[in-house]
Design a protein around this motif. Structure first.
Motif: not given
Length: 108
Positions: A85-86, A23, A27, A83
């Protein structure tokens, strides 16, 4: 030419990172893609043939176009929000969540 190569390298690196399973790498790939698109939008204003945004005189041929700069500024703000939020999604929820100490493993 250098600007086009930089945009190509940023987008290629972003695509490589976006295709990974981790993850955090996704990002970082999104961040690189945002930088590549910002450079692409900024180069649309003609960085080689125009001067600074507020030139010495009111000659429109020597003054840079403010519209691509406004697009880049808007894209920076939107990319920063996405970014964050991710990053929150990457930290709080993953597919590899393990059972906590309160879970006994029995189906409910």
């Amino acid at each position: 030419m250098i600007l086009a190569l930089t945009v190509g390298l940023l987008v290629a690196g972003a695509l490589y990172l976006l295709l990974q399973r981790d993850a955090l790498r996704i990002v970082l790939g999104f961040v690189l893609l945002g930088h590549g698109v910002n450079l692409l939008l900024f180069s649309a204003g003609g960085t080689g043939r125009r001067g600074e945004p507020l030139g010495q005189g009111p000659d429109p041929a020597a003054t840079a176009d403010p519209l691509p700069q406004a697009f880049v500024l808007t894209a920076i703000v939107i990319a920063f929000a996405i970014t964050i939020y991710l990053l929150v999604l990457a930290v709080t929820g993953t597919a590899r969540d393990v059972a906590g100490p309160d879970d006994d493993g029995s189906p409910t």
